[in-house]
Design an enzyme around this catalytic site. Structure first.
Site, PDB file in Angstrom:
ATOM      1  N   MET A  44       1.187  -1.686  -0.453  1.00 23.42           N
ATOM      2  CA  MET A  44      -0.081   0.016   0.436  1.00 23.42           C
ATOM      3  C   MET A  44       0.975   1.773   0.072  1.00 23.42           C
ATOM      4  O   MET A  44       0.812   2.471   0.304  1.00 23.42           O
ATOM      5  CB  MET A  44      -1.189  -0.305   1.112  1.00 23.42           C
ATOM      6  CG  MET A  44      -1.639  -1.824   1.541  1.00 23.42           C
ATOM      7  SD  MET A  44      -3.538  -0.769   2.202  1.00 23.42           S
ATOM      8  CE  MET A  44      -2.509  -0.978   3.974  1.00 23.42           C
ATOM      9  N   GLY A  45       2.598   1.285  -0.180  1.00 22.09           N
ATOM     10  CA  GLY A  45       3.164   2.502  -0.441  1.00 22.09           C
ATOM     11  C   GLY A  45       3.273   2.681   0.793  1.00 22.09           C
ATOM     12  O   GLY A  45       3.762   1.910   1.329  1.00 22.09           O
TER      13      GLY A  45
ATOM     14  N   HIS B 242       9.538  -3.119   3.442  1.00 18.91           N
ATOM     15  CA  HIS B 242       9.335  -2.984   1.997  1.00 18.91           C
ATOM     16  C   HIS B 242      10.913  -3.460   0.640  1.00 18.91           C
ATOM     17  O   HIS B 242      10.662  -4.538  -0.013  1.00 18.91           O
ATOM     18  CB  HIS B 242       8.543  -2.240   1.356  1.00 18.91           C
ATOM     19  CG  HIS B 242       6.581  -2.128   2.197  1.00 18.91           C
ATOM     20  ND1 HIS B 242       7.040  -0.504   2.921  1.00 18.91           N
ATOM     21  CD2 HIS B 242       6.056  -2.888   1.811  1.00 18.91           C
ATOM     22  CE1 HIS B 242       6.165  -1.046   3.073  1.00 18.91           C
ATOM     23  NE2 HIS B 242       5.512  -1.947   2.480  1.00 18.91           N
TER      24      HIS B 242
ATOM     25  N   GLY C 173       5.553  -9.791   3.626  1.00 19.92           N
ATOM     26  CA  GLY C 173       5.963  -9.916   4.974  1.00 19.92           C
ATOM     27  C   GLY C 173       5.554 -10.772   6.162  1.00 19.92           C
ATOM     28  O   GLY C 173       4.273 -10.596   5.994  1.00 19.92           O
TER      29      GLY C 173
ATOM     30  N   MET D 223       9.137  -2.494  12.089  1.00 19.22           N
ATOM     31  CA  MET D 223       8.755  -1.541  11.222  1.00 19.22           C
ATOM     32  C   MET D 223       7.946  -1.466  10.292  1.00 19.22           C
ATOM     33  O   MET D 223       6.786  -2.705  10.184  1.00 19.22           O
ATOM     34  CB  MET D 223       9.848  -2.025  10.231  1.00 19.22           C
ATOM     35  CG  MET D 223      11.113  -1.196  10.252  1.00 19.22           C
ATOM     36  SD  MET D 223      12.101  -0.917   8.894  1.00 19.22           S
ATOM     37  CE  MET D 223      13.950  -0.266   9.691  1.00 19.22           C
TER      38      MET D 223
ATOM     39  N   ARG E   3       2.590   2.141   9.493  1.00 21.38           N
ATOM     40  CA  ARG E   3       1.661   2.940  10.624  1.00 21.38           C
ATOM     41  C   ARG E   3       3.203   3.193  11.582  1.00 21.38           C
ATOM     42  O   ARG E   3       2.220   4.447  12.450  1.00 21.38           O
ATOM     43  CB  ARG E   3       0.346   2.585  10.821  1.00 21.38           C
ATOM     44  CG  ARG E   3      -0.172   1.917  10.012  1.00 21.38           C
ATOM     45  CD  ARG E   3      -1.336   1.765  10.850  1.00 21.38           C
ATOM     46  NE  ARG E   3      -2.369   1.167   9.788  1.00 21.38           N
ATOM     47  CZ  ARG E   3      -2.871   0.314   9.027  1.00 21.38           C
ATOM     48  NH1 ARG E   3      -2.432  -1.526   9.014  1.00 21.38           N
ATOM     49  NH2 ARG E   3      -3.889   0.247   8.120  1.00 21.38           N
TER      50      ARG E   3
HETATM   51  O1  PAF Z   1      -0.205  -5.916   3.540  1.00 20.69           O
HETATM   52  C1  PAF Z   1       0.003  -4.734   3.266  1.00 20.69           C
HETATM   53  O2  PAF Z   1       0.559  -4.009   2.878  1.00 20.69           O
HETATM   54  C2  PAF Z   1      -1.619  -5.247   1.851  1.00 20.69           C
HETATM   55  O3  PAF Z   1      -2.410  -5.440   3.205  1.00 20.69           O
HETATM   56  C3  PAF Z   1      -1.474  -5.591   1.299  1.00 20.69           C
HETATM   57  C4  PAF Z   1      -0.761  -7.095   0.899  1.00 20.69           C
HETATM   58  C5  PAF Z   1      -0.914  -4.832  -0.030  1.00 20.69           C
HETATM   59  C6  PAF Z   1      -3.110  -6.116   0.457  1.00 20.69           C
HETATM   60  O4  PAF Z   1      -3.504  -4.196  -0.220  1.00 20.69           O
END
Ligand code: PAF
Length: 287
Positions: free
Chosen positions: A30-31, A37, A147, A184, A187
């Site tokens: 979700m960026g 990430h 993750g 990490m 949020r």
């Molecule tokens: O883990 C996340 O960031 C979200 O739940 C995902 C897997 C991208 C789905 O929106």
């Protein structure tokens, strides 16, 4: 690195890569990327010819009153970070195309999603499994990386991928922690300085439970008391759950720990809801 927002264009390019015999590795996010990430992207890079990152703040996994509107976003920064890992494609679709007018289809995985996060956020996993299914159909990956921080999500997606014969390898990457132990999370940006200090209670509690386990403690109730005592001692976190469960089924662990278990915690620190977890036993996949 190229940026694509159109679903048809992404599918066409994915088909082209597959036809060319190239292995597609996919990291859905979700960026507001952090090192956790980037670990997922690096892992995908090592295992694939083409790496696709999706950035989509998925509205259907947020309940009313949750943080959808204020979820942190920084697309430019995300692209720079993704490119630094050797990512090939950023797929950033629009909500209106992902959920076209009249969209009425959901993907739901029974059982695994009813406890812990599912109990606290009853519509959350249905949103996650639905959007991940859509993304899998669009990006058409051979492999996808998630993750361990979202352990229940990872288990549900693994089960969905198996049950629905997606033919995608699901790889789970260990939790990436700050030097002081905080897991990490995008949020974490919501935390004030004081919240940030208090949030350490979660990883401290997990570490204490691990120490006890390493010293031979196998009684589930004792380990859970250790967690609760530590979280209560800190006084600053509002506990949602602290559970010791089987890492694949999320059923509560038996009286004595024999195989691998997952300790999962969710708590509110200030106004921010945080989760953390740790596996104990053979083949533990986190630190
Ligand atoms: O883990 C996340 O960031 C979200 O739940 C995902 C897997 C991208 C789905 O929106």
């Amino acid at each position: 690195m190229i940026i694509i927002s159109d679903i048809n264009e992404m599918q066409r390019l994915a088909d082209e890569h597959r036809a060319g015999g190239r292995r597609i590795g996919f990291v859905p996010t979700m960026g507001f990327l952090h090192e956790g990430h980037l670990d997922l992207l690096r892992l995908a890079r090592r295992a694939s010819d083409i790496v696709v990152l999706s950035i989509f703040v998925n509205p259907t996994q947020f309940a009313a009153g949750e943080d959808l509107d204020r979820y942190p976003r920084d697309f430019e920064r995300d692209c720079t970070l993704a490119e630094s890992t050797g990512c090939d494609i950023v797929f950033a679709p629009k909500a209106a195309q992902m959920y076209p007018e009249g969209d009425a289809s959901w993907v739901h995985v029974d059982q695994l999603g009813s406890s812990l996060e599912g109990a606290s956020r009853p519509t959350h996993f249905r949103g996650v499994t639905t959007v991940v299914t859509k993304l899998f159909h669009i990006v058409r990956p051979h492999l996808s990386v998630f993750g361990q921080k979202d352990a229940q999500q990872a288990a549900i997606i693994r089960r969905m991928t198996r049950d629905l014969h997606f033919g995608i390898d699901i790889v789970i990457a260990p939790i990436r922690r700050e030097p002081d132990g905080l897991a990490m999370s995008s949020r974490n940006t919501y935390l004030s300085d004081q919240d940030r200090r208090e949030a350490l209670a979660l990883s401290h509690a997990l570490q204490l439970a691990r120490q006890k386990y390493d010293n031979g403690e196998r009684r589930t109730a004792e380990l859970r008391s250790t967690l609760l005592d530590e979280l209560q001692r800190s006084g600053a976190v509002d506990l949602d759950y602290a559970a010791i469960v089987h890492p694949d089924t999320f059923e509560p662990a038996g009286e004595m720990i024999t195989g691998r278990v997952l300790i999962a915690i969710a708590a509110r620190v200030g106004k921010t809801r945080l989760i953390d977890n740790m596996t104990l036993g053979e083949k533990a996949i986190d630190s």
